[in-house]
Design a protein around this motif. Sequence first.
Motif, PDB file in Angstrom:
ATOM      1  N   ASP A 198      10.765   6.058  12.654  1.00 52.26           N
ATOM      2  CA  ASP A 198      10.122   7.273  13.132  1.00 52.26           C
ATOM      3  C   ASP A 198       9.605   8.070  11.940  1.00 52.26           C
ATOM      4  O   ASP A 198      10.364   8.451  11.071  1.00 52.26           O
ATOM      5  N   TYR A 199       8.321   8.239  11.846  1.00 55.47           N
ATOM      6  CA  TYR A 199       7.761   9.072  10.787  1.00 55.47           C
ATOM      7  C   TYR A 199       6.476   9.690  11.302  1.00 55.47           C
ATOM      8  O   TYR A 199       5.970   9.307  12.355  1.00 55.47           O
ATOM      9  N   PRO A 200       5.920  10.655  10.572  1.00 54.44           N
ATOM     10  CA  PRO A 200       4.761  11.374  11.096  1.00 54.44           C
ATOM     11  C   PRO A 200       3.645  10.417  11.520  1.00 54.44           C
ATOM     12  O   PRO A 200       3.370   9.453  10.832  1.00 54.44           O
ATOM     13  N   GLY A 201       3.046  10.713  12.636  1.00 53.88           N
ATOM     14  CA  GLY A 201       1.955   9.874  13.112  1.00 53.88           C
ATOM     15  C   GLY A 201       2.433   8.696  13.919  1.00 53.88           C
ATOM     16  O   GLY A 201       1.660   7.936  14.458  1.00 53.88           O
ATOM     17  N   LYS A 202       3.744   8.503  13.983  1.00 58.38           N
ATOM     18  CA  LYS A 202       4.275   7.348  14.696  1.00 58.38           C
ATOM     19  C   LYS A 202       5.617   7.763  15.283  1.00 58.38           C
ATOM     20  O   LYS A 202       6.518   8.140  14.550  1.00 58.38           O
ATOM     21  N   PHE A 222       4.524  -0.050  17.136  1.00 54.11           N
ATOM     22  CA  PHE A 222       5.264  -0.895  16.188  1.00 54.11           C
ATOM     23  C   PHE A 222       4.503  -1.085  14.879  1.00 54.11           C
ATOM     24  O   PHE A 222       4.469  -2.180  14.332  1.00 54.11           O
ATOM     25  N   LEU A 223       3.869  -0.049  14.390  1.00 53.54           N
ATOM     26  CA  LEU A 223       3.049  -0.211  13.181  1.00 53.54           C
ATOM     27  C   LEU A 223       3.911  -0.283  11.920  1.00 53.54           C
ATOM     28  O   LEU A 223       5.001   0.280  11.865  1.00 53.54           O
ATOM     29  N   ARG A 224       3.399  -0.965  10.890  1.00 49.59           N
ATOM     30  CA  ARG A 224       4.089  -1.078   9.598  1.00 49.59           C
ATOM     31  C   ARG A 224       4.007   0.222   8.807  1.00 49.59           C
ATOM     32  O   ARG A 224       4.725   0.400   7.834  1.00 49.59           O
ATOM     33  N   GLY A 225       3.064   1.094   9.185  1.00 40.26           N
ATOM     34  CA  GLY A 225       2.905   2.326   8.429  1.00 40.26           C
ATOM     35  C   GLY A 225       2.320   3.419   9.307  1.00 40.26           C
ATOM     36  O   GLY A 225       1.933   3.175  10.448  1.00 40.26           O
ATOM     37  N   ASP A 226       2.277   4.605   8.759  1.00 40.32           N
ATOM     38  CA  ASP A 226       1.715   5.758   9.453  1.00 40.32           C
ATOM     39  C   ASP A 226       0.201   5.614   9.471  1.00 40.32           C
ATOM     40  O   ASP A 226      -0.441   5.581   8.424  1.00 40.32           O
ATOM     41  N   ASN A 227      -0.377   5.526  10.656  1.00 39.04           N
ATOM     42  CA  ASN A 227      -1.838   5.345  10.723  1.00 39.04           C
ATOM     43  C   ASN A 227      -2.563   6.642  11.066  1.00 39.04           C
ATOM     44  O   ASN A 227      -3.745   6.631  11.411  1.00 39.04           O
ATOM     45  N   SER A 228      -1.883   7.789  10.955  1.00 39.39           N
ATOM     46  CA  SER A 228      -2.624   9.027  11.189  1.00 39.39           C
ATOM     47  C   SER A 228      -3.646   9.182  10.064  1.00 39.39           C
ATOM     48  O   SER A 228      -3.382   8.805   8.908  1.00 39.39           O
ATOM     49  N   GLY A 229      -4.807   9.688  10.396  1.00 38.26           N
ATOM     50  CA  GLY A 229      -5.908   9.767   9.436  1.00 38.26           C
ATOM     51  C   GLY A 229      -6.405   8.388   9.027  1.00 38.26           C
ATOM     52  O   GLY A 229      -6.987   8.231   7.966  1.00 38.26           O
ATOM     53  N   SER A 230      -6.150   7.371   9.865  1.00 41.75           N
ATOM     54  CA  SER A 230      -6.493   5.973   9.550  1.00 41.75           C
ATOM     55  C   SER A 230      -5.874   5.537   8.223  1.00 41.75           C
ATOM     56  O   SER A 230      -6.423   4.689   7.510  1.00 41.75           O
ATOM     57  N   GLY A 231      -4.699   6.093   7.907  1.00 42.40           N
ATOM     58  CA  GLY A 231      -4.049   5.825   6.624  1.00 42.40           C
ATOM     59  C   GLY A 231      -3.775   4.358   6.354  1.00 42.40           C
ATOM     60  O   GLY A 231      -3.911   3.886   5.221  1.00 42.40           O
ATOM     61  N   ASP A 244      -5.242   1.966   3.347  1.00 42.05           N
ATOM     62  CA  ASP A 244      -4.270   1.309   2.482  1.00 42.05           C
ATOM     63  C   ASP A 244      -4.794  -0.045   2.008  1.00 42.05           C
ATOM     64  O   ASP A 244      -4.524  -0.460   0.879  1.00 42.05           O
ATOM     65  N   CYS A 245      -5.488  -0.759   2.898  1.00 41.27           N
ATOM     66  CA  CYS A 245      -6.024  -2.080   2.547  1.00 41.27           C
ATOM     67  C   CYS A 245      -7.506  -1.995   2.181  1.00 41.27           C
ATOM     68  O   CYS A 245      -7.915  -2.502   1.157  1.00 41.27           O
ATOM     69  N   HIS A 246      -8.275  -1.357   3.057  1.00 42.70           N
ATOM     70  CA  HIS A 246      -9.718  -1.199   2.794  1.00 42.70           C
ATOM     71  C   HIS A 246      -9.876   0.019   1.873  1.00 42.70           C
ATOM     72  O   HIS A 246     -10.390   1.057   2.274  1.00 42.70           O
ATOM     73  N   VAL A 247      -9.394  -0.110   0.645  1.00 40.18           N
ATOM     74  CA  VAL A 247      -9.239   1.034  -0.269  1.00 40.18           C
ATOM     75  C   VAL A 247     -10.556   1.779  -0.499  1.00 40.18           C
ATOM     76  O   VAL A 247     -10.580   2.995  -0.580  1.00 40.18           O
ATOM     77  N   ASN A 248     -11.657   1.055  -0.583  1.00 42.08           N
ATOM     78  CA  ASN A 248     -12.953   1.685  -0.897  1.00 42.08           C
ATOM     79  C   ASN A 248     -13.721   2.182   0.321  1.00 42.08           C
ATOM     80  O   ASN A 248     -14.879   2.570   0.204  1.00 42.08           O
ATOM     81  N   ARG A 249     -13.100   2.122   1.508  1.00 38.22           N
ATOM     82  CA  ARG A 249     -13.859   2.534   2.698  1.00 38.22           C
ATOM     83  C   ARG A 249     -13.566   3.996   3.065  1.00 38.22           C
ATOM     84  O   ARG A 249     -12.469   4.374   3.275  1.00 38.22           O
ATOM     85  N   GLY A 277       0.840  -1.191   0.000  1.00 37.80           N
ATOM     86  CA  GLY A 277       0.000   0.000   0.000  1.00 37.80           C
ATOM     87  C   GLY A 277       0.874   1.240   0.000  1.00 37.80           C
ATOM     88  O   GLY A 277       2.109   1.153  -0.043  1.00 37.80           O
ATOM     89  N   ALA A 278       0.243   2.411   0.071  1.00 35.27           N
ATOM     90  CA  ALA A 278       0.996   3.658   0.095  1.00 35.27           C
ATOM     91  C   ALA A 278       1.847   3.745   1.365  1.00 35.27           C
ATOM     92  O   ALA A 278       2.894   4.389   1.376  1.00 35.27           O
ATOM     93  N   ARG A 279       1.402   3.124   2.440  1.00 34.74           N
ATOM     94  CA  ARG A 279       2.115   3.217   3.717  1.00 34.74           C
ATOM     95  C   ARG A 279       2.722   1.906   4.167  1.00 34.74           C
ATOM     96  O   ARG A 279       3.370   1.858   5.195  1.00 34.74           O
ATOM     97  N   GLY A 280       2.469   0.830   3.460  1.00 34.84           N
ATOM     98  CA  GLY A 280       2.968  -0.501   3.808  1.00 34.84           C
ATOM     99  C   GLY A 280       4.464  -0.590   3.602  1.00 34.84           C
ATOM    100  O   GLY A 280       5.130   0.380   3.865  1.00 34.84           O
ATOM    101  N   PRO A 281       5.050  -1.688   3.102  1.00 32.78           N
ATOM    102  CA  PRO A 281       4.363  -2.930   2.763  1.00 32.78           C
ATOM    103  C   PRO A 281       3.937  -3.726   3.996  1.00 32.78           C
ATOM    104  O   PRO A 281       4.551  -3.612   5.054  1.00 32.78           O
ATOM    105  N   TYR A 282       2.893  -4.520   3.809  1.00 30.89           N
ATOM    106  CA  TYR A 282       2.357  -5.362   4.871  1.00 30.89           C
ATOM    107  C   TYR A 282       2.628  -6.815   4.492  1.00 30.89           C
ATOM    108  O   TYR A 282       1.922  -7.378   3.657  1.00 30.89           O
ATOM    109  N   PRO A 283       3.655  -7.424   5.086  1.00 32.27           N
ATOM    110  CA  PRO A 283       4.054  -8.762   4.641  1.00 32.27           C
ATOM    111  C   PRO A 283       3.032  -9.849   4.997  1.00 32.27           C
ATOM    112  O   PRO A 283       2.382  -9.780   6.033  1.00 32.27           O
ATOM    113  N   LEU A 284       2.930 -10.823   4.117  1.00 31.79           N
ATOM    114  CA  LEU A 284       2.133 -12.011   4.390  1.00 31.79           C
ATOM    115  C   LEU A 284       3.103 -13.130   4.743  1.00 31.79           C
ATOM    116  O   LEU A 284       4.279 -13.085   4.378  1.00 31.79           O
TER     117      LEU A 284
END
Length: 253
Positions: free
Chosen positions: A217-221, A235-244, A248-253, A184-191
């Motif tokens: 260290d990046y904005p929102g985290k 310990f997030l994989r991405g910046d979750n500010s604004g529920s980003g 990233d995954c629930h693209v249409n929500r 995603g834009a803020r990932g990657p989210y490994p499987l």
Amino acid sequence: MKKLLSIMTVAVLIIGTAMSAWAIIEGTPHDVAVMRDLGAGADIERCAMCHTPHAGSGQYPLWNRAQGAPTSYTMYASPTFDMTETTLIDSANYATFNCMVCHNGVASTLVNYPGPGSVANTDYNFNSTLLVNPQTNLGSDAATMLNEHPVGFTYNPARDDENNGFRAAQAYSTSNVNKRAIIGARGPYPLYSETGNTGDYNQFECATCHAVHDTVDYPGKSMDVGRSAGTQVYFLRGDNSGSGMCIDCHVNR
Ligand code: HEC
Ligand code: HEC
Ligand code: HEC
Ligand code: HEC
């Protein structure tokens, strides 16, 4: 010359990005050995709280923590959860199961203690008192995983009746073509794979969203363990500010 400079700039940028992704435990909420008052000196074996170079539990990744029960959990279920699995998480879902060895709040011991010939040392025990914040104790009862974001299932974007717009998993590594992630834009989210490095990397686990020793260290985290107002660690994989991350995954929500 101009071209060379721009190549160098790109190289510096890439190296810079890679460096900011260095993983450390020291000073994070996963510096469990310090929480156990094993001292703060350089001789402290932080990694041993979770890993051992030899004689581990046989679990990936060189796992050093043993727990009798529980060995399985009741998983998330809902009328609209489509990638649902009938199997419960077990030790093959290491990137979830290993988290639950501590985050279920049940006492656990090491498999191989530091020093010659594993001599049990209660300082390395883990129990619920180390989960100070009640939200970090996910619990061990039958309902444990019912109130957590679904994990331990096979990621399959084709199974999504509600049109969340989930992205296709993509190849993620040059050395292991099986390795896949949701990019995603803020990932990657490994499987993850349940069958070593040969099987399909299609398992969605806790570590899909969380990097257990990542303190980027990046904005929102923020890696500020002093928790100044408005900062996240988690310990997030991405910046979750604004529920980003969610979007990233629930693209249409
Ligand atoms: C709180 C427990 C914990 C501690 C402490 C810990 N790890 Fe990990 N480590 C994990 C878990 C869980 C995974 C598997 C999750 C994953 O693959 O992201 C993992 C995966 C790994 C991996 C394989 C994947 C990767 O990211 O490279 C390596 C290597 C590793 N750890 C090294 C270390 C070292 C070195 C230390 C000490 C500085 C350390 N770990 C401390 C829990 C821990
Ligand atoms: C060795 C035990 C141990 C293991 C294994 C472990 N954790 Fe933790 N974790 C802790 C402790 C202790 C804390 C701090 C709890 C508190 O402050 O209440 C913590 C805190 C966290 C936090 C909150 C961080 C914050 O900023 O407040 C997250 C998120 C987390 N762990 C995720 C994970 C995930 C995901 C895994 C598996 C990939 C994992 N942990 C494995 C012991 C562990
Ligand atoms: C879909 C992504 C996702 C998955 C999967 C996920 N988490 Fe989280 N987790 C988050 C986010 C986002 C937060 C930060 C929540 C907030 O801002 O309060 C979080 C917070 C946490 C916290 C800190 C809770 C608090 O309020 O202090 C812990 C502990 C944690 N997660 C552990 C886990 C464990 C263990 C698993 C697997 C059973 C897991 N997470 C699976 C996204 C996820
Ligand atoms: C790495 C990708 C990813 C991230 C990040 C993510 N999700 Fe999900 N989420 C999924 C997938 C895949 C499912 C399973 C959907 C299904 O099978 O219906 C899911 C399921 C859910 C469900 C349950 C849906 C149902 O039908 O019962 C909710 C609610 C949800 N996510 C909310 C969130 C929120 C809120 C965040 C951000 C904190 C988040 N998700 C982050 C991939 C993700």
